[in-house]
Design a protein around this motif. Structure first.
Motif, PDB file in Angstrom:
ATOM      1  N   ARG A 146      10.203  -8.237  20.178  1.00 37.19           N
ATOM      2  CA  ARG A 146       9.510  -9.472  20.545  1.00 37.19           C
ATOM      3  C   ARG A 146      10.436 -10.468  21.223  1.00 37.19           C
ATOM      4  O   ARG A 146       9.992 -11.528  21.655  1.00 37.19           O
ATOM      5  CB  ARG A 146       8.861 -10.092  19.307  1.00 37.19           C
ATOM      6  CG  ARG A 146       7.675  -9.290  18.776  1.00 37.19           C
ATOM      7  CD  ARG A 146       7.326  -9.706  17.351  1.00 37.19           C
ATOM      8  NE  ARG A 146       6.111  -9.089  16.847  1.00 37.19           N
ATOM      9  CZ  ARG A 146       6.022  -7.851  16.375  1.00 37.19           C
ATOM     10  NH1 ARG A 146       7.104  -7.080  16.344  1.00 37.19           N
ATOM     11  NH2 ARG A 146       4.872  -7.382  15.937  1.00 37.19           N
ATOM     12  N   GLY A 147      11.727 -10.145  21.287  1.00 40.00           N
ATOM     13  CA  GLY A 147      12.664 -10.977  22.035  1.00 40.00           C
ATOM     14  C   GLY A 147      13.110 -12.250  21.350  1.00 40.00           C
ATOM     15  O   GLY A 147      13.497 -13.209  22.012  1.00 40.00           O
ATOM     16  N   ALA A 153       7.952 -18.840   9.300  1.00 39.75           N
ATOM     17  CA  ALA A 153       7.696 -17.876   8.225  1.00 39.75           C
ATOM     18  C   ALA A 153       8.559 -16.628   8.392  1.00 39.75           C
ATOM     19  O   ALA A 153       9.061 -16.067   7.408  1.00 39.75           O
ATOM     20  CB  ALA A 153       6.216 -17.495   8.206  1.00 39.75           C
ATOM     21  N   ALA A 154       8.759 -16.192   9.635  1.00 38.95           N
ATOM     22  CA  ALA A 154       9.603 -15.016   9.876  1.00 38.95           C
ATOM     23  C   ALA A 154      11.059 -15.328   9.543  1.00 38.95           C
ATOM     24  O   ALA A 154      11.787 -14.453   9.045  1.00 38.95           O
ATOM     25  CB  ALA A 154       9.462 -14.562  11.319  1.00 38.95           C
ATOM     26  N   VAL A 165       2.241  -8.047   6.417  1.00 32.96           N
ATOM     27  CA  VAL A 165       2.482  -9.495   6.411  1.00 32.96           C
ATOM     28  C   VAL A 165       3.654  -9.842   7.322  1.00 32.96           C
ATOM     29  O   VAL A 165       3.610 -10.825   8.076  1.00 32.96           O
ATOM     30  CB  VAL A 165       2.739  -9.982   4.969  1.00 32.96           C
ATOM     31  CG1 VAL A 165       3.224 -11.431   4.964  1.00 32.96           C
ATOM     32  CG2 VAL A 165       1.463  -9.849   4.136  1.00 32.96           C
ATOM     33  N   MET A 166       4.728  -9.043   7.281  1.00 28.06           N
ATOM     34  CA  MET A 166       5.900  -9.316   8.105  1.00 28.06           C
ATOM     35  C   MET A 166       5.548  -9.271   9.589  1.00 28.06           C
ATOM     36  O   MET A 166       6.036 -10.086  10.386  1.00 28.06           O
ATOM     37  CB  MET A 166       7.016  -8.319   7.789  1.00 28.06           C
ATOM     38  CG  MET A 166       7.604  -8.495   6.397  1.00 28.06           C
ATOM     39  SD  MET A 166       9.173  -7.583   6.096  1.00 28.06           S
ATOM     40  CE  MET A 166       8.848  -6.018   6.819  1.00 28.06           C
ATOM     41  N   LEU A 198       5.878 -12.433  12.361  1.00 19.55           N
ATOM     42  CA  LEU A 198       6.584 -12.384  13.643  1.00 19.55           C
ATOM     43  C   LEU A 198       5.663 -12.733  14.807  1.00 19.55           C
ATOM     44  O   LEU A 198       6.132 -13.216  15.847  1.00 19.55           O
ATOM     45  CB  LEU A 198       7.187 -11.001  13.851  1.00 19.55           C
ATOM     46  CG  LEU A 198       8.429 -10.678  13.020  1.00 19.55           C
ATOM     47  CD1 LEU A 198       8.732  -9.184  13.054  1.00 19.55           C
ATOM     48  CD2 LEU A 198       9.631 -11.471  13.527  1.00 19.55           C
ATOM     49  N   ASP A 199       4.380 -12.489  14.649  1.00 19.39           N
ATOM     50  CA  ASP A 199       3.428 -12.768  15.728  1.00 19.39           C
ATOM     51  C   ASP A 199       2.847 -14.172  15.647  1.00 19.39           C
ATOM     52  O   ASP A 199       2.054 -14.561  16.512  1.00 19.39           O
ATOM     53  CB  ASP A 199       2.287 -11.745  15.698  1.00 19.39           C
ATOM     54  CG  ASP A 199       2.750 -10.361  16.120  1.00 19.39           C
ATOM     55  OD1 ASP A 199       3.697 -10.284  16.920  1.00 19.39           O
ATOM     56  OD2 ASP A 199       2.182  -9.363  15.640  1.00 19.39           O
ATOM     57  N   ALA A 200       3.222 -14.924  14.592  1.00 27.28           N
ATOM     58  CA  ALA A 200       2.665 -16.275  14.441  1.00 27.28           C
ATOM     59  C   ALA A 200       3.158 -17.171  15.565  1.00 27.28           C
ATOM     60  O   ALA A 200       4.314 -17.092  15.993  1.00 27.28           O
ATOM     61  CB  ALA A 200       3.067 -16.845  13.087  1.00 27.28           C
ATOM     62  N   ALA A 201       2.277 -18.024  16.045  1.00 32.76           N
ATOM     63  CA  ALA A 201       2.641 -18.938  17.140  1.00 32.76           C
ATOM     64  C   ALA A 201       3.595 -20.006  16.631  1.00 32.76           C
ATOM     65  O   ALA A 201       3.536 -20.409  15.487  1.00 32.76           O
ATOM     66  CB  ALA A 201       1.391 -19.569  17.721  1.00 32.76           C
TER      67      ALA A 201
END
Length: 540
Positions: free
Chosen positions: A124-125, A83-84, A532-533, A537-540
């Motif tokens: 987040r690398g 998604a990102a 949402v963004m 970015l935090d989605a597994a």
């Protein structure tokens, strides 16, 4: 005609004509240039014709193909969540000028969200998707403010691509050493060779890398070639000593005070004045202290100033520029430079043991206050002294939208930069509550993102007050744009009450309420998109 007759090999010259002849006669009777008889001859003929067609259209002489470039270095960072990655493609597809112009409407400005998205992805690398690199480099090419974050996100592949496309050469300039691998710390022979024979960018990168891990070694390396360096190179190398600056650098910087380049001398003096224990700082303190004293003869103590009457050779050697700019008096120009370079710890002892706050509160005779306080402001910024910065800033509710010593918004912004993020936000929030948004734009620019809750509340309240005043929102477009990028996304739910179009009164500009409602709708929409963004970015 007998089609089984012996084939005739085409001559080397006139390749196109030979191909046409082979096609007309048939490959059984005429071997294509460079081909061989057999079942594969027709395919070879078509391949040769295709290549020759491209060559003729390009107008180039056929030549042996160049070797393939070496593969790009592997990027070990994890890939973006799907998604990102899709969001990045949407952000990069948005270009300035793709809208209809005029009113912005309620849609978020995606290109203005790209820097924040890149910062979050870098924190987040994550590695950039390979297919997104061309668009990312194109965006960074057009916006220099994007380049540091974009190149960090693009990783080693950005340098690899930049070597193949001249449009992206900025990546080579922006990357220390143009992406060249620096020798390991223990390889002194290669380090010495690169320092003496490398390109300028490679040498800057090498010096910076060594300075970061071993300041003394970097300084000693620089000293080996210092006398033979060009003036402009000496200036750049000297500037790299800002990182890890310490007392051990003083002997070298003292030597640089005698450099034949005025800019090198000025930079050396600036670095020495940032070392409160340096001999130059002590010399400046003696000169400045002779100009400033406390007068107790009146009803209340006052600071008196007697600016220097000349700029002698020793002052010039210590970095004082003798020639004043147009419109400045020479004596005030010299005096300001002396105070700016004097350790701030000099003044409490010189001025009766008073604290910085008490010193700044003292009146100054003969209209010298603005000059003296402005020099103290510059000294506080140079020496990163938060106590003096607080004293010079004063309270945010002070009259005339500033403290006793801050002579401009830019100076106040620099003073705020010496304070912690929480203290900066608190001071600016108080400033906005007291003075509104008309002078707050520069101050908001030094505050950490996302804004703290008190600062965000102060900005929203001030915008609401401006809306109720009935004027158009355009004069606040800069602050509104900052709010879209810097308000905490969680604040979006608090803004729903501002989306309605207020009733117009006699004092209201025609249509202003609708414009304000549109601006707040865009702000809310942008905050929700940022939320949402972050989740993408935090989605597994």
């Amino acid at each position: 005609m007998n089609r089984t007759s012996t084939p005739v090999v085409a001559p080397a010259s006139g390749a196109w004509e030979e191909l046409v002849t082979a096609a007309l006669l048939g490959t059984e009777r005429r071997i294509p240039p460079g081909g061989a008889p057999g079942r594969d001859a027709p395919v070879a003929l078509l391949d040769a014709a295709a290549a020759e067609t491209v060559r003729r259209r390009a107008g180039l002489r056929a030549a042996r193909a160049a070797g393939r470039p070496e593969p790009a270095a592997e990027d070990p960072r994890p890939a973006l969540p799907p998604a990102a990655a899709r969001r990045l493609a949407l952000l990069l597809a948005d270009r300035p000028g793709t809208g209809g112009g005029g009113r912005r409407g309620t849609a978020p400005d995606l290109m203005e969200l790209l820097p924040q998205w890149l910062a979050a992805a870098n924190a987040r690398g994550f590695a950039a998707p390979p297919q997104a690199l061309p668009a990312l480099l194109d965006a960074a090419r057009g916006r220099t403010d994007l380049r540091p974050a974009a190149l960090a996100f693009a990783g080693p592949r950005a340098v690899w691509l930049a070597r193949l496309n001249p449009d992206w050469r900025f990546a080579l300039r922006a990357t220390p050493g143009g992406g060249a691998a620096l020798p390991p710390p223990e390889d002194t022979e290669k380090t010495r060779s690169l320092w003496e024979e490398g390109l300028f960018a490679e040498r800057v990168a090498l010096l910076s890398a060594i300075r970061a891990r071993e300041p003394a070694a970097a300084r000693e390396l620089l000293m080996t070639t210092w006398p033979t360096e060009r003036a402009e190179d000496r200036l750049m190398f000297l500037d790299s000593l800002r990182a890890g600056l310490g007392p051990l650098d003083e002997p070298f910087l003292e030597q640089a005070l005698a450099d034949r380049s005025r800019n090198v001398r000025a930079t050396a003096a600036e670095l020495l004045s940032a070392l409160p224990g340096s001999a130059l700082a002590a010399r400046m303190a003696v000169r400045a202290a002779a100009c400033v004293a406390v007068d107790h003869t009146g009803d209340a103590p006052m600071i008196t100033v007697e600016a220097p009457h000349e700029c002698d050779a020793s002052m010039e050697r210590d970095g004082v520029v003798a020639k004043a700019p147009a419109g400045r008096g020479e004596r005030s120009w010299w005096f300001g430079q002396l105070v700016e370079a004097t350790p701030l710890g000099t003044w409490p002892a010189r001025l009766g043991g008073r604290t910085p706050g008490q010193i700044v509160a003292l009146p100054v005779t003969d209209d010298w206050q603005s000059e003296l306080h402005a020099a103290w402001c510059r000294a506080a910024v140079r020496q990163r002294d938060p106590e003096w910065a607080r004293a010079l800033l004063g309270t945010p509710s002070a009259p005339e939208a500033g403290g006793p010593g801050a002579v401009s918004l830019a100076e106040r912004a620099r003073l705020l930069g010496t304070l912690s993020a929480a203290e900066r936000a608190e001071w600016v929030a108080g400033f906005i509550a007291a003075h509104g948004l008309s002078e707050a734009f520069q101050l908001l620019g030094v505050c950490a993102v996302p804004w703290s809750a008190p600062l965000g509340q102060a900005v929203v309240d001030a915008l609401n007050i401006a809306r109720d005043a009935g004027s158009y929102p355009w004069s606040f477009s800069g602050v509104m744009g900052l709010a879209e990028r810097c308000l905490d996304p969680s604040e979006g739910s608090r803004l729903d009450a501002l989306l309605a179009i207020p009733d117009e009164t006699e004092d209201t500009s025609p249509g202003a309420g609708g414009y304000w409602a549109e601006a707040f709708q865009r702000l809310v929409t942008t905050l929700r998109l940022r939320e949402v963004m972050a989740k993408e970015l935090d989605a597994a």
